[in-house]
Design an enzyme around this catalytic site. Structure first.
Site, PDB file in Angstrom:
ATOM      1  N   CYS A  15       0.828  -1.206   0.000  1.00 19.70           N
ATOM      2  CA  CYS A  15       0.000   0.000   0.000  1.00 19.70           C
ATOM      3  C   CYS A  15       0.862   1.254   0.000  1.00 19.70           C
ATOM      4  O   CYS A  15       0.690   2.137  -0.833  1.00 19.70           O
ATOM      5  CB  CYS A  15      -0.931  -0.028   1.210  1.00 19.70           C
ATOM      6  N   CYS A  18       1.169   3.954   4.788  1.00 18.14           N
ATOM      7  CA  CYS A  18       1.875   4.094   6.065  1.00 18.14           C
ATOM      8  C   CYS A  18       3.345   3.776   5.820  1.00 18.14           C
ATOM      9  O   CYS A  18       3.674   2.926   5.007  1.00 18.14           O
ATOM     10  CB  CYS A  18       1.330   3.112   7.100  1.00 18.14           C
ATOM     11  N   GLN A 215      -8.275  19.808   7.007  1.00 19.24           N
ATOM     12  CA  GLN A 215      -7.337  18.954   7.733  1.00 19.24           C
ATOM     13  C   GLN A 215      -7.949  17.568   7.929  1.00 19.24           C
ATOM     14  O   GLN A 215      -9.114  17.457   8.301  1.00 19.24           O
ATOM     15  CB  GLN A 215      -6.994  19.579   9.092  1.00 19.24           C
ATOM     16  N   TYR A 244      -2.765  31.132   2.823  1.00 18.53           N
ATOM     17  CA  TYR A 244      -3.014  29.717   2.468  1.00 18.53           C
ATOM     18  C   TYR A 244      -4.158  29.228   3.363  1.00 18.53           C
ATOM     19  O   TYR A 244      -4.041  28.223   4.056  1.00 18.53           O
ATOM     20  CB  TYR A 244      -1.769  28.852   2.675  1.00 18.53           C
ATOM     21  N   ASP A 314       0.250  28.838   6.278  1.00 18.14           N
ATOM     22  CA  ASP A 314       0.046  27.381   6.326  1.00 18.14           C
ATOM     23  C   ASP A 314       0.133  26.827   4.910  1.00 18.14           C
ATOM     24  O   ASP A 314      -0.856  26.349   4.350  1.00 18.14           O
ATOM     25  CB  ASP A 314      -1.336  27.102   6.963  1.00 18.14           C
ATOM     26  N   CYS A 341       3.366  21.386   7.053  1.00 17.64           N
ATOM     27  CA  CYS A 341       3.168  19.932   6.977  1.00 17.64           C
ATOM     28  C   CYS A 341       4.411  19.267   6.376  1.00 17.64           C
ATOM     29  O   CYS A 341       4.361  18.104   5.997  1.00 17.64           O
ATOM     30  CB  CYS A 341       1.912  19.603   6.175  1.00 17.64           C
TER      31      CYS A 341
END
Ligand code: SAH
Length: 385
Positions: A15, A18, A215, A244, A314, A341
């Site tokens: 996948c 993760c 988010q 942003y 952001d 992020c």
């Protein structure tokens, strides 16, 4: 990540969603070290704020649809780096209702003779399914992304879906016939309900359209925004820029915290439309939103010698731009709160700011918004010397 009796996800490798296949405390330690490695030269990094229950935190889930050689329909994610769909029915980080709905859509397709879209030939119907759920409101948006606008037995399909999943509050058909990595196309029609969902964050209510950014981990977002407000330390009557801004969340929360005037800027037209309605919905009159490139907007504002006290920024993963940062230095607000992020581009931008101005980094706070993945969210406070 799918759970099994052994606790390990069976499709972890294939996948790619993760990346951290280790116990949660180790993940937090890994993120803390990485953040320190990238940012310690700017100041002390506070201990990362982890999640109490780091499972099923994703409020937005999307699945690609594909029919294999034996005619079986598969829904899941593209195997990392390929265009091969890995079948996934349940995932440890995704919302469970969203996962059930996606499986339900897949099981309903054959009885309605609906096909899946084939990227190479451009034939077929269903390409992706996206589900977004407001954790606070329970509202559920289902987006059916199709390769063609023609939707055979549309009404009966919608009826069957709603019968099986009464929790769905709105259904949208989005048409994407381009060969692109983007899930959503430009055109969409509402098939049922209001076409968007609402959610509540930090006591404010937000409308979220299918193509607007929101988010994905609302539990940690409240903590993140809480830190951003603590850093901004608003006393009342400040002029605040929310750059942003997406659907206006940070600016609206800042207005509730006493900002005198808030100006938001965002490139995505749908998000700006949501932001304007969100300000009204929260009874705020002291907010304006502009649809523009944040850098161009900042440059224009700086040129007019406009003053402002606090700038929230952001940006997306790519970080900000020199145009933006130069204009920020020219405007010289006393406080800058940078929500990031991506610690790599954050380090690059902090480097530019601290070298080219008298801003210094006062606080660095990582917040774990994306357990089991390698992604790191950080909020940084900068002040004028
Ligand atoms: N602050 C918001 C959104 C953050 S995500 C929140 O917390 O929800 C980053 C946002 O930047 C997205 O909404 C994206 O559409 C927007 N964006 C990307 N590039 C931009 C640019 N050049 N100018 C302005 N906004 C941009």
């Amino acid at each position: 990540m799918e759970t099994t009796t052994t606790g390990r996800c069976p499709v972890y490798k294939k996948c790619g969603g993760c990346q951290l296949d280790t116990a949660y405390p180790n993940q937090l330690q890994f993120k803390q070290r990485k953040t320190e490695r990238l940012l310690h030269r700017f100041g002390k990094v506070s201990p990362i704020i982890g999640m109490d229950h780091p499972c099923h935190y994703r409020n937005k889930v999307q699945a690609a649809f594909y029919t294999n050689r034996s005619g079986k329909i598969i829904s899941g994610v593209y195997q990392s780096g390929t265009h091969h769909v890995v079948g996934i029915d349940r995932c440890m980080i995704e919302d469970e209702t969203a996962d059930r709905i996606i499986v339900g859509v897949r099981k309903l397709l054959p009885s309605f003779k609906l096909t899946t879209y084939h990227e190479d030939t451009g034939r077929g119907f269903l390409r992706h399914v996206l589900v977004r759920r407001g954790f606070a409101t329970g509202e559920v948006l289902l987006v059916l992304v199709t390769g063609t606008p023609v939707f055979p037995s549309k009404n009966n399909f919608v009826k069957a879906l709603l019968k099986q999943f009464p929790e769905i509050t709105t259904i949208v058909q989005n048409i994407n016939n381009l060969s692109t990595n983007l899930v959503l196309g430009e055109r969409q029609t509402v098939l049922y309900g209001k076409g968007y969902i609402e959610d509540v964050l930090c006591g404010c209510r937000f409308r979220i359209s299918p193509r607007s950014f929101y988010q994905i981990n609302p539990v940690q977002t409240e903590i993140l925004y809480g830190k951003a407000m603590e850093f901004a330390d608003l006393k009342g009557n400040e002029t605040v820029l929310d750059t942003y801004c997406g659907i206006g969340t940070i600016g609206i929360v800042a207005a509730k915290h006493g900002a005198g005037q808030v100006i938001g800027v965002e490139l995505n037209g749908d998000a700006v439309h949501d932001a304007i309605i969100n300000a009204k919905r929260n009874n705020l009159k002291n907010i304006r939103f502009y649809k523009d490139d944040a850098g161009a907007f900042m440059e224009a504002v700086a040129q007019e010698n406009e003053r402002c006290d606090v700038v929230f920024m952001d940006p997306p993963r790519a970080g900000s731009t020199e145009t933006f940062l130069r204009a920020l230095i020219k405007m010289s607000p006393k406080t800058v709160v940078y929500v990031s992020c991506n610690p790599e581009t954050l380090a690059r931008d902090l480097n530019f700011l601290t070298r080219n101005s008298d801003y210094t980094v006062q606080k660095i706070q990582p917040v774990d918004m994306f357990p089991h993945t390698e992604h790191i969210e950080t909020v940084v406070l900068l002040k004028k010397k």
